[in-house]
Scaffold this motif. Structure first.
Motif, PDB file in Angstrom:
ATOM      1  N   ARG A   1      54.891  24.017 111.723  1.00  0.00           N
ATOM      2  CA  ARG A   1      54.085  25.305 112.884  1.00  0.00           C
ATOM      3  C   ARG A   1      54.842  27.130 112.705  1.00  0.00           C
ATOM      4  O   ARG A   1      54.297  27.732 112.512  1.00  0.00           O
ATOM      5  N   ILE A   2      56.864  26.475 111.698  1.00  0.00           N
ATOM      6  CA  ILE A   2      57.386  27.740 111.754  1.00  0.00           C
ATOM      7  C   ILE A   2      57.871  27.857 110.205  1.00  0.00           C
ATOM      8  O   ILE A   2      58.220  28.678 110.395  1.00  0.00           O
ATOM      9  N   GLY A   3      56.458  27.492 109.444  1.00  0.00           N
ATOM     10  CA  GLY A   3      56.971  27.647 108.219  1.00  0.00           C
ATOM     11  C   GLY A   3      58.514  26.969 107.821  1.00  0.00           C
ATOM     12  O   GLY A   3      58.491  27.709 105.753  1.00  0.00           O
ATOM     13  N   LEU A   4      58.776  26.145 107.889  1.00  0.00           N
ATOM     14  CA  LEU A   4      59.758  25.546 107.407  1.00  0.00           C
ATOM     15  C   LEU A   4      60.473  24.199 107.377  1.00  0.00           C
ATOM     16  O   LEU A   4      61.536  23.470 107.036  1.00  0.00           O
ATOM     17  N   ALA A   5      58.973  23.435 107.123  1.00  0.00           N
ATOM     18  CA  ALA A   5      58.809  21.868 107.061  1.00  0.00           C
ATOM     19  C   ALA A   5      59.664  22.176 105.542  1.00  0.00           C
ATOM     20  O   ALA A   5      60.258  20.451 105.538  1.00  0.00           O
ATOM     21  N   ASP A   6      59.942  22.501 104.454  1.00  0.00           N
ATOM     22  CA  ASP A   6      61.070  22.045 103.238  1.00  0.00           C
ATOM     23  C   ASP A   6      61.995  22.314 103.702  1.00  0.00           C
ATOM     24  O   ASP A   6      62.788  21.807 102.563  1.00  0.00           O
ATOM     25  N   LYS A   7      62.204  23.345 104.409  1.00  0.00           N
ATOM     26  CA  LYS A   7      63.750  22.925 104.732  1.00  0.00           C
ATOM     27  C   LYS A   7      64.488  21.999 105.627  1.00  0.00           C
ATOM     28  O   LYS A   7      65.588  22.060 105.801  1.00  0.00           O
ATOM     29  N   ALA A   8      63.309  21.080 105.999  1.00  0.00           N
ATOM     30  CA  ALA A   8      64.213  18.808 106.571  1.00  0.00           C
ATOM     31  C   ALA A   8      65.549  19.264 106.113  1.00  0.00           C
ATOM     32  O   ALA A   8      65.943  19.105 107.126  1.00  0.00           O
TER      33      ALA A   8
ATOM     34  N   PRO B   1      72.049  24.480 107.974  1.00  0.00           N
ATOM     35  CA  PRO B   1      72.081  25.561 108.396  1.00  0.00           C
ATOM     36  C   PRO B   1      72.559  26.021 107.842  1.00  0.00           C
ATOM     37  O   PRO B   1      71.907  27.877 107.199  1.00  0.00           O
ATOM     38  N   SER B   2      73.907  26.203 107.142  1.00  0.00           N
ATOM     39  CA  SER B   2      74.735  27.104 106.434  1.00  0.00           C
ATOM     40  C   SER B   2      74.121  27.788 105.383  1.00  0.00           C
ATOM     41  O   SER B   2      74.449  29.238 104.782  1.00  0.00           O
ATOM     42  N   THR B   3      73.274  27.704 104.749  1.00  0.00           N
ATOM     43  CA  THR B   3      72.092  27.726 103.665  1.00  0.00           C
ATOM     44  C   THR B   3      71.554  28.503 104.053  1.00  0.00           C
ATOM     45  O   THR B   3      70.602  29.370 103.417  1.00  0.00           O
ATOM     46  N   LEU B   4      70.679  28.791 105.145  1.00  0.00           N
ATOM     47  CA  LEU B   4      69.627  29.437 105.553  1.00  0.00           C
ATOM     48  C   LEU B   4      70.233  30.463 106.275  1.00  0.00           C
ATOM     49  O   LEU B   4      71.035  30.916 106.796  1.00  0.00           O
ATOM     50  N   SER B   5      69.318  31.772 106.587  1.00  0.00           N
ATOM     51  CA  SER B   5      68.721  33.014 106.874  1.00  0.00           C
ATOM     52  C   SER B   5      69.375  32.901 108.713  1.00  0.00           C
ATOM     53  O   SER B   5      68.837  32.067 109.209  1.00  0.00           O
ATOM     54  N   GLY B   6      69.433  34.259 108.822  1.00  0.00           N
ATOM     55  CA  GLY B   6      69.541  34.245 110.439  1.00  0.00           C
ATOM     56  C   GLY B   6      68.357  33.700 111.554  1.00  0.00           C
ATOM     57  O   GLY B   6      68.653  33.259 111.838  1.00  0.00           O
ATOM     58  N   GLY B   7      67.828  34.187 110.447  1.00  0.00           N
ATOM     59  CA  GLY B   7      66.450  34.283 111.349  1.00  0.00           C
ATOM     60  C   GLY B   7      65.893  32.943 110.911  1.00  0.00           C
ATOM     61  O   GLY B   7      64.918  32.671 111.766  1.00  0.00           O
ATOM     62  N   GLN B   8      65.971  31.900 109.887  1.00  0.00           N
ATOM     63  CA  GLN B   8      65.574  31.084 109.332  1.00  0.00           C
ATOM     64  C   GLN B   8      66.254  30.226 110.576  1.00  0.00           C
ATOM     65  O   GLN B   8      65.858  29.521 111.706  1.00  0.00           O
ATOM     66  N   ARG B   9      67.308  30.467 111.344  1.00  0.00           N
ATOM     67  CA  ARG B   9      68.186  29.450 111.748  1.00  0.00           C
ATOM     68  C   ARG B   9      68.089  29.630 112.973  1.00  0.00           C
ATOM     69  O   ARG B   9      67.808  28.428 114.212  1.00  0.00           O
ATOM     70  N   GLN B  10      67.744  30.933 113.676  1.00  0.00           N
ATOM     71  CA  GLN B  10      66.867  31.100 114.745  1.00  0.00           C
ATOM     72  C   GLN B  10      65.663  30.815 115.272  1.00  0.00           C
ATOM     73  O   GLN B  10      64.966  30.081 116.827  1.00  0.00           O
ATOM     74  N   ARG B  11      64.988  30.658 114.527  1.00  0.00           N
ATOM     75  CA  ARG B  11      63.636  29.635 114.676  1.00  0.00           C
ATOM     76  C   ARG B  11      63.596  28.918 114.529  1.00  0.00           C
ATOM     77  O   ARG B  11      62.995  28.158 115.502  1.00  0.00           O
ATOM     78  N   ILE B  12      64.736  28.034 113.744  1.00  0.00           N
ATOM     79  CA  ILE B  12      65.193  26.166 113.775  1.00  0.00           C
ATOM     80  C   ILE B  12      65.498  26.186 115.732  1.00  0.00           C
ATOM     81  O   ILE B  12      65.785  24.945 115.954  1.00  0.00           O
ATOM     82  N   ALA B  13      66.447  27.136 115.893  1.00  0.00           N
ATOM     83  CA  ALA B  13      66.982  26.467 117.199  1.00  0.00           C
ATOM     84  C   ALA B  13      66.300  26.519 118.436  1.00  0.00           C
ATOM     85  O   ALA B  13      66.476  25.543 119.087  1.00  0.00           O
ATOM     86  N   ILE B  14      65.163  27.413 118.387  1.00  0.00           N
ATOM     87  CA  ILE B  14      63.741  27.812 119.163  1.00  0.00           C
ATOM     88  C   ILE B  14      63.428  26.580 119.117  1.00  0.00           C
ATOM     89  O   ILE B  14      63.000  25.551 120.010  1.00  0.00           O
ATOM     90  N   VAL B  15      63.067  25.864 117.870  1.00  0.00           N
ATOM     91  CA  VAL B  15      61.700  24.419 117.338  1.00  0.00           C
ATOM     92  C   VAL B  15      62.917  23.372 118.431  1.00  0.00           C
ATOM     93  O   VAL B  15      61.883  22.281 118.520  1.00  0.00           O
ATOM     94  N   ARG B  16      64.378  23.370 117.580  1.00  0.00           N
ATOM     95  CA  ARG B  16      65.393  22.859 118.705  1.00  0.00           C
ATOM     96  C   ARG B  16      64.513  22.536 120.270  1.00  0.00           C
ATOM     97  O   ARG B  16      64.865  21.171 121.002  1.00  0.00           O
ATOM     98  N   ALA B  17      64.599  23.883 120.689  1.00  0.00           N
ATOM     99  CA  ALA B  17      64.232  23.773 122.221  1.00  0.00           C
ATOM    100  C   ALA B  17      63.630  23.116 122.730  1.00  0.00           C
ATOM    101  O   ALA B  17      63.211  22.049 123.424  1.00  0.00           O
ATOM    102  N   LEU B  18      62.703  23.329 121.591  1.00  0.00           N
ATOM    103  CA  LEU B  18      60.944  23.548 122.082  1.00  0.00           C
ATOM    104  C   LEU B  18      60.377  21.507 121.764  1.00  0.00           C
ATOM    105  O   LEU B  18      59.244  21.126 121.997  1.00  0.00           O
ATOM    106  N   ALA B  19      61.321  21.246 120.434  1.00  0.00           N
ATOM    107  CA  ALA B  19      61.732  19.751 120.783  1.00  0.00           C
ATOM    108  C   ALA B  19      61.586  18.879 121.663  1.00  0.00           C
ATOM    109  O   ALA B  19      61.196  17.542 122.004  1.00  0.00           O
TER     110      ALA B  19
END
Length: 319
Positions: free
Chosen positions: A202-209, A213-231
């Motif tokens: 949904r957030i366009g980061l399925a290829d980063k599964a 996290p250290s290899t991602l940008s700040g925006g990507q990490r924050q979107r993953i943090a939101i997805v983690r809460a939504l899970a």
């Protein structure tokens, strides 16, 4: 014999041969908290006389407020006004000094309420991403739902075991039913992974599964943090300045995801310095200053016709 009449004196004073002297105070003095009031059954979250002090510093000063399902509440105000502390008290990351917090009718300040069970339905996104750098993205997203589902599975199996043992000594009509168990540890992990991949897609980061996290940008990490809460399928999302640690060019992608959640009807409380975002997304804006909610209302009223002088001064500096 001289009669001892010290018992008839007030507790604060004892009479001695040298005269009246103050009695010693007890070592520990327990203060009575504000009496709890009936909660509003229509409110998803309700705070009553919420007060939080750190030593002599009062950060939240007697706040009473309600947040109803579907509301998007933006909390704005100067630094040090108590915004983040207010948010952290809503899910008891900070214990209130006085007052009460109700979530879905449960008094979170009552020691008999399991706060960990209540937090399962309250998603929290922090300023810092708080991802586990030793786990890949998929593991970060599935960690909490898998842990809780396995915990519940073990608990139900344990209860069934003791029920079976007890049934050996009960008559046929008094035997207790077993808790139905319709899943397994393997199915729990597979379902959590499938749900995580759906959210990442949904957030366009399925290829980063499978990356860390250290290899991602700040925006990507924050979107993953939101997805983690939504899970965890929360009833409400709490955002504590989710874009404050991001570079300006990364802010938009995070705010866009939050807007999508708002459009889907998710209840939100957002502490933010993004005034344009608050005006566009929020259904209600609270302005805090000095530990109090000084003014609140719909965005068009707060930003278009502020009544409080402190709010007008604040907006003149940030807009």
């Amino acid at each position: 014999m001289k009669e001892d009449n010290t018992q008839s004196l007030p507790e604060e004073v004892l009479k001695t041969d040298a005269g009246q002297v103050p009695a010693k105070k007890p070592k520990f003095v327990k203060t009575e908290k504000t009496p709890v009031e009936p909660f509003d059954p229509e409110a998803l979250i309700e705070v009553q006389h919420l007060t939080k002090s750190f030593g002599a510093l009062t950060v939240l000063d007697d706040i009473s407020e309600k947040i109803k399902p579907g509301e998007k509440v933006a909390v704005i105000g100067p630094s040090g006004s108590g915004k983040s502390t207010f948010l952290r008290c809503l899910n008891m990351l900070e214990d209130p000094t006085d007052g009460y917090v109700f979530f879905e009718g449960n008094n979170l300040c009552d020691l008999r309420v399991d706060i960990n069970v209540q937090r399962r339905r309250m998603g929290m996104v922090f300023q810092q991403f708080n991802l586990f750098n030793n786990m890949n993205v998929l593991k970060n997203v599935t960690l909490a739902p898998v842990h809780i589902a396995l915990q519940d599975l073990r608990k139900n199996k344990r209860r069934n075991f003791f029920t079976k043992v007890g049934n050996l000594f009960r008559g046929f009509e008094k035997k207790k039913p077993l808790i139905p168990i319709e899943t397994s540890a393997k199915e729990i992990r597979e379902d959590a992974a499938a749900n995580a991949m759906r959210l990442l897609e949904r957030i366009g980061l399925a290829d980063k599964a499978n990356v860390y996290p250290s290899t991602l940008s700040g925006g990507q990490r924050q979107r993953i943090a939101i997805v983690r809460a939504l899970a965890m399928n929360p009833k409400v999302m709490l955002f504590d300045e989710p874009t404050s640690a991001l570079d300006p060019e990364m802010v938009g992608e995070v705010l866009e995801l939050i807007k999508e959640l708002a459009d889907e009807g998710m209840t939100m409380v957002i502490v933010t310095h993004e005034m344009g975002f608050a005006r566009e997304v929020a259904t209600r804006v609270m302005f805090m200053d000095g530990g109090k909610i000084v003014e609140q209302g719909p965005p068009e009223a707060i930003f278009g016709a502020p009544q409080n002088e402190r709010l007008r001064d604040f907006l003149s500096k940030v807009l």
